[in-house]
Design a protein around this motif. Structure first.
Motif, PDB file in Angstrom:
ATOM      1  N   VAL A 292       0.423  -1.172   0.141  1.00 32.67           N
ATOM      2  CA  VAL A 292       0.364  -0.077  -0.142  1.00 32.67           C
ATOM      3  C   VAL A 292       0.524   1.353  -0.115  1.00 32.67           C
TER       4      VAL A 292
ATOM      5  N   MET B 152      -2.886   6.590   5.386  1.00 38.92           N
ATOM      6  CA  MET B 152      -3.064   5.578   5.546  1.00 38.92           C
ATOM      7  C   MET B 152      -3.259   4.831   6.793  1.00 38.92           C
TER       8      MET B 152
ATOM      9  N   ILE C  88      -2.865   0.910   7.833  1.00 35.15           N
ATOM     10  CA  ILE C  88      -3.079  -0.831   6.835  1.00 35.15           C
ATOM     11  C   ILE C  88      -2.687  -1.363   8.655  1.00 35.15           C
TER      12      ILE C  88
ATOM     13  N   LEU D 251      -7.891  -2.319  -2.576  1.00 35.89           N
ATOM     14  CA  LEU D 251      -7.603  -0.640  -2.693  1.00 35.89           C
ATOM     15  C   LEU D 251      -6.816   0.048  -3.628  1.00 35.89           C
ATOM     16  N   GLN D 252      -6.158  -0.976  -4.466  1.00 35.65           N
ATOM     17  CA  GLN D 252      -5.427   0.089  -5.476  1.00 35.65           C
ATOM     18  C   GLN D 252      -6.736   0.547  -6.386  1.00 35.65           C
TER      19      GLN D 252
ATOM     20  N   THR E 276      -8.532   3.143  -5.181  1.00 39.21           N
ATOM     21  CA  THR E 276      -7.337   4.894  -4.835  1.00 39.21           C
ATOM     22  C   THR E 276      -7.471   4.901  -6.453  1.00 39.21           C
TER      23      THR E 276
ATOM     24  N   LEU F 223      -7.106   5.523   2.931  1.00 40.72           N
ATOM     25  CA  LEU F 223      -6.982   3.680   3.126  1.00 40.72           C
ATOM     26  C   LEU F 223      -6.683   3.076   3.688  1.00 40.72           C
ATOM     27  N   THR F 224      -7.788   2.152   4.032  1.00 38.58           N
ATOM     28  CA  THR F 224      -7.827   1.118   5.726  1.00 38.58           C
ATOM     29  C   THR F 224      -7.863   0.025   5.511  1.00 38.58           C
ATOM     30  N   ALA F 225      -7.157  -0.997   5.990  1.00 42.89           N
ATOM     31  CA  ALA F 225      -7.092  -2.873   5.934  1.00 42.89           C
ATOM     32  C   ALA F 225      -7.177  -2.491   7.045  1.00 42.89           C
TER      33      ALA F 225
ATOM     34  N   VAL G 269     -12.005  -3.241   4.451  1.00 44.66           N
ATOM     35  CA  VAL G 269     -10.918  -2.714   3.359  1.00 44.66           C
ATOM     36  C   VAL G 269     -11.753  -1.082   3.383  1.00 44.66           C
TER      37      VAL G 269
ATOM     38  N   VAL H 120     -11.923   2.561   1.462  1.00 43.13           N
ATOM     39  CA  VAL H 120     -10.987   3.605   0.733  1.00 43.13           C
ATOM     40  C   VAL H 120     -11.780   5.238   1.009  1.00 43.13           C
TER      41      VAL H 120
END
Ligand code: ATP
Ligand code: MG
Length: 454
Positions: free
Chosen positions: A317, A335, A337, A354-355, A358, A372-374, A384, A386
């Motif tokens: 990430v 971020m 993560i 996430l990719q 985004t 961005l969160t996981a 997850v 976004v």
């Protein structure tokens, strides 16, 4: 045999059986009628001859009277009277009325029945005249049956011909769309999904045509979808290639050149014994190499993202954020993560989400911030998220592949996906929840999780 011919043959068979049945009935009826007619004609003729013979006297004109009895039967339709001499010779005979339409011999043979005749002797005083013989001739009756048969045959065969013609035309019209359907199916088999069948004809067949048209439409859409996907794939690949070649040229090329220049200078500096400059040059070479390493990793991560994911979600990430920061310096990325390892399939899905999330936010929302969160939730779910503060979803129902692909990935892992405009704020929130096989992170027992992922 084609359906139309089979139907016609079946109907023709039924009609032919009806015709034969009708013929048999008419024959039976004709047989009875002829028998009755002949019996009653014989009765009437017998009593007429008996009465006439009773009036004959032994006068000179007894012979003339006998002739009158015979000629009284002239023109009769059923009875022929004959005067037979004492020696058995035929003296005279009456004329039977000729049938208007003589029946064929075979029919006469079938219907005539047993011959009927009766002989009447003259009274004793006129015995020399011989006897009067009457016999029934069924030619006229058979002729009537024959005419009746011909008329009935004409009516029934005209009826059959009309029925068959109507069936031929109706079945032909009803089956015409089926012929269209079969040629349309052939076209679909050959890969032509523009085939269409007119939804006409009998009501029972319409659902089939409708279903076919829907199927062809779906196949056409799927094909267009595939085409778009292929075009998009090759465009993306093209873009990726040109971006990588630009990166190699702009980012790696100058540093390679700089490193080369610095390396070439070192022998000269050695001969001049300028050790401090040599140190500077070697530092410059290292800086160039480090710079190239960073860029090389970026390129590699784009070529083989799974390699990057192998190093952990956080590193992947970070690289993703670095990639976008370099291209969109105005966007603030945050971020959050989980510093833990999850099964490889889940990590890859999380990274891809996430990719794409985004990429969607940057492309469609023009945001100033992206989060961005996981994180692993207490209910053993990897959450997850976004989120962005962009325009929100404007073009609803746009047919892209990103969200569809994400949904497929999530479904394969029995997860849930939600995407919506953020409540009480600008932008979009994409939330995915993927169930984890166990609460334990790979950090605690990396070996165990790798095994369970496999
Ligand atoms: N963060 C976002 N902000 C605004 N609109 C969004 C966002 N994410 C998705 N959308 C909308 O949802 C649509 C569908 O997204 P999706 O990723 O499926 O397709 P796409 O991005 O248009 O095309 P593709 O991903 O196939 O290149 C987008 O076209 C866009 O209109
Ligand atoms: Mg997209």
């Amino acid at each position: 045999m084609p359906l139309r011919r089979r139907l016609l043959a079946l109907v023709a068979l039924v009609l032919a059986l009806c015709l034969i049945g009708g013929g048999v009935l008419t024959y039976w009826h004709g047989l009875r009628k002829i028998d009755l007619e002949m019996s009653s004609a014989m009765e009437v003729a017998s009593s007429a001859v008996s009465d006439a013979l009773a009036t004959i006297t032994s006068s000179a004109d007894a012979s003339a009277q006998a002739q009158r009895i015979i000629s009284s039967f002239d023109g009769d339709r059923h009875i022929v009277a004959s005067l037979v001499g004492p020696g058995g010779s035929l003296e005279s005979t009456s004329r039977l009325q000729k049938p208007a339409d003589p029946p064929p011999h075979w029919l006469y043979g079938l219907l005539a029945g047993a011959p009927r005749s009766r002989t009447f002797a003259f009274p004793a005083d006129a015995k020399s005249l011989g006897a009067i013989e009457i016999h029934a001739d069924p030619h006229n009756e058979v002729s009537e049956v024959w005419e009746d048969l011909k008329l009935k045959f004409l009516i029934v065969s005209s009826f059959c011909a009309i029925v068959l013609a109507l069936i031929y035309a109706t079945v032909g019209r009803a089956l015409r769309p089926l012929e269209q359907l079969s040629s349309a199916l052939e076209r679909v088999g050959d890969g032509d999904y523009t085939a269409h069948v007119a939804e006409a004809g009998p009501e029972d067949l319409k659902p089939i045509y409708r279903a076919f048209n829907q199927m062809a439409e779906r196949l056409r859409t799927a094909e267009q979808h595939n085409q778009r996907l292929n075009e998009q794939l090759s465009t993306v690949q093209e873009e990726e290639r040109s971006e990588i070649s630009r990166d190699l040229h702009d980012e790696i090329g100058p540093f390679l050149f700089a490193a080369d220049v610095d390396a070439q200078a070192i022998p000269l500096l050695v001969s001049r014994d300028a050790s401090s400059e040599i140190v500077e040059r070697s530092k410059a070479i290292r800086q160039s190499v480090q710079h190239m390493q960073v860029h090389l990793r970026g390129i590699l991560s784009r070529l083989r993202p799974t390699l990057l994911i192998d190093q952990g979600l956080i590193i992947a990430v970070e690289q993703l954020v670095a990639f976008w920061k370099a291209r969109r310096p105005n966007i603030v990325f945050t971020m959050d993560i989980e510093d833990a390892r999850f099964p490889a399939g889940i990590e890859e899905a999380a990274f891809r989400i996430l990719q794409e999330g985004t990429s969607n936010a940057v492309r469609h929302g023009q945001p100033s911030a992206i989060g961005l969160t996981a994180r692993q939730a207490p209910d053993d779910m990897l959450r997850v998220v976004v989120s962005d503060d962009g325009s929100g979803i404007v073009a609803k129902g746009t047919r892209g592949f990103g969200l569809a692909g994400m949904r497929e990935r999530v479904a394969l892992l029995n997860g849930r996906l939600r995407i919506a405009d953020r409540e009480g704020g600008k932008g979009v929130m994409l939330i995915v929840e993927i169930p984890l096989p166990s609460a334990r992170s790979k950090k605690d027992n990396p070996q165990a999780l790798t095994t369970s992922a496999a």
